[in-house]
Design an enzyme around this catalytic site. Sequence first.
Site, PDB file in Angstrom:
ATOM      1  N   TYR A 109       1.241  -0.848   0.065  1.00 16.55           N
ATOM      2  CA  TYR A 109       0.097  -0.172  -0.090  1.00 16.55           C
ATOM      3  C   TYR A 109       0.767   1.542   0.039  1.00 16.55           C
ATOM      4  O   TYR A 109       1.671   0.794   1.104  1.00 16.55           O
ATOM      5  CB  TYR A 109      -0.888  -0.188   1.562  1.00 16.55           C
ATOM      6  CG  TYR A 109      -1.641   1.384   1.193  1.00 16.55           C
ATOM      7  CD1 TYR A 109      -2.556   1.865   0.843  1.00 16.55           C
ATOM      8  CD2 TYR A 109      -0.661   2.673   2.403  1.00 16.55           C
ATOM      9  CE1 TYR A 109      -3.982   3.105   0.508  1.00 16.55           C
ATOM     10  CE2 TYR A 109      -2.120   3.769   2.419  1.00 16.55           C
ATOM     11  CZ  TYR A 109      -2.586   3.798   1.466  1.00 16.55           C
ATOM     12  OH  TYR A 109      -3.535   4.951   1.919  1.00 16.55           O
ATOM     13  N   GLU A 197      -4.036   7.551  -3.553  1.00 12.75           N
ATOM     14  CA  GLU A 197      -3.856   6.150  -2.775  1.00 12.75           C
ATOM     15  C   GLU A 197      -3.573   5.018  -4.274  1.00 12.75           C
ATOM     16  O   GLU A 197      -4.243   4.837  -5.246  1.00 12.75           O
ATOM     17  CB  GLU A 197      -5.000   5.790  -2.768  1.00 12.75           C
ATOM     18  CG  GLU A 197      -5.025   5.432  -1.287  1.00 12.75           C
ATOM     19  CD  GLU A 197      -6.317   5.057  -0.095  1.00 12.75           C
ATOM     20  OE1 GLU A 197      -5.681   4.582   0.953  1.00 12.75           O
ATOM     21  OE2 GLU A 197      -7.826   5.883  -1.029  1.00 12.75           O
TER      22      GLU A 197
END
Length: 389
Positions: A109, A197
């Site tokens: 991530y 993101e």
Amino acid sequence: MKIHEYQAKELFRQAGVPVPRGVLAVTPDEAAAAYAELGGELAVVKAQIHAGGRGKGGGVKLVRSADEAREAAAAMIGAPLITPQTGPEGQVVKRVLVEAGTDIAHEYYAGITVDRACGRPTLMVSTEGGMDIEKVAAETPEKILTEALDPEIGLRSYQARRLAYSLGLPGGSIRAAAGVMQAMGRLFLATDASLMEINPLVLDNAGEIIALDAKMNFDDNALFRHPEIVELRDRDEEDAREAEAEEAGLNYIALDGSIGCMVNGAGLAMGTMDTIQLAGGKPANFLDVGGGATAEQVTAAFKIILSDPHVEAILVNIFGGIMKCDVIAEGILAAAKEVDISVPLVVRLEGTNVERGRDLLEGSGIDIITASDLADAAAKAVEAAGAEA
Ligand code: GDP
Ligand code: MN
């Protein structure tokens, strides 16, 4: 303002963040042609909506032939996609991104958001990439590593290397991962983004680092200096009421409760929402009509609130400072003439010319529940909404 994955990936590509090759398709046949054009065995058909969590809702399909690509696209296009982030009605899919498939070795991530505690954009990375980063943040926050960006310089190379090392990447991939993180920082600052993101940021079986997903939000207050970003706007993905409010010069945010709020001042609007919650109710919206609202704006505000089918009562909470209470009362009366206020209306007025404002409302013949203070108003609105529901 939000943009689609395919648009964010184009910005990534320009900024030097590797992304899979992809082709946008608006029909199933175009998706089949896109599969052929990509030329690989594995491809991925991805629904393009502004909400995340598409994988869980059936909006991300791995395909191994042109026919499979066509079928996957046919199932998605034109149908609402329901994900944990869309709400129960879902969001109708208008296009899909067909991408060359990636052989995933590990999903990481990487994201950037503004950390209000330190007042800087902050890059966050985790080895626990994939679909449930919110769960990681809540249950094992130590698995998320962060570095703050200097707003003038961006992410320094030593910070990027530190994060890349701490992810435990193979030696040959560290430089690439650090490069991706610095590019993310540059793009975030250059576009006045509010959120970026990459989930997952992938290490593939050849040791390459690739952004498999892409999300970007931008600061609305900075859009005036980014016409190229404004062009990416997709009004269909935005709340219709919010767009209407923006046009009327009102500050409106849709929420999921049953008490519509009309308030002057953002702070008072927040306080009003809190007081409604305290009284056991839920606000249907945030609405700040501003310090100098006109009768037209008050009318527009009523229309927007009433167009929300979940609204069971309206609470008007006005503190007359710059704005005088009698002007607001006149606005309410003008609105009531134009729109049929079909739910109970609770009004709390206080401040300059309050007596004249109250007299106007009382003499109008309109069915209004008046309240002496905010707590009283909230209690009455909650009761009225409960009786209505
Ligand atoms: P989201 O659910 O909206 O966040 O959509 P993502 O783009 O993140 O895709 C969800 C999941 O699908 C990813 O976490 C991957 O596990 C999987 N996925 C997406 N693209 C590929 C791919 O090219 N190859 C493989 N094997 N899996 C993929
Ligand atoms: Mn994702």
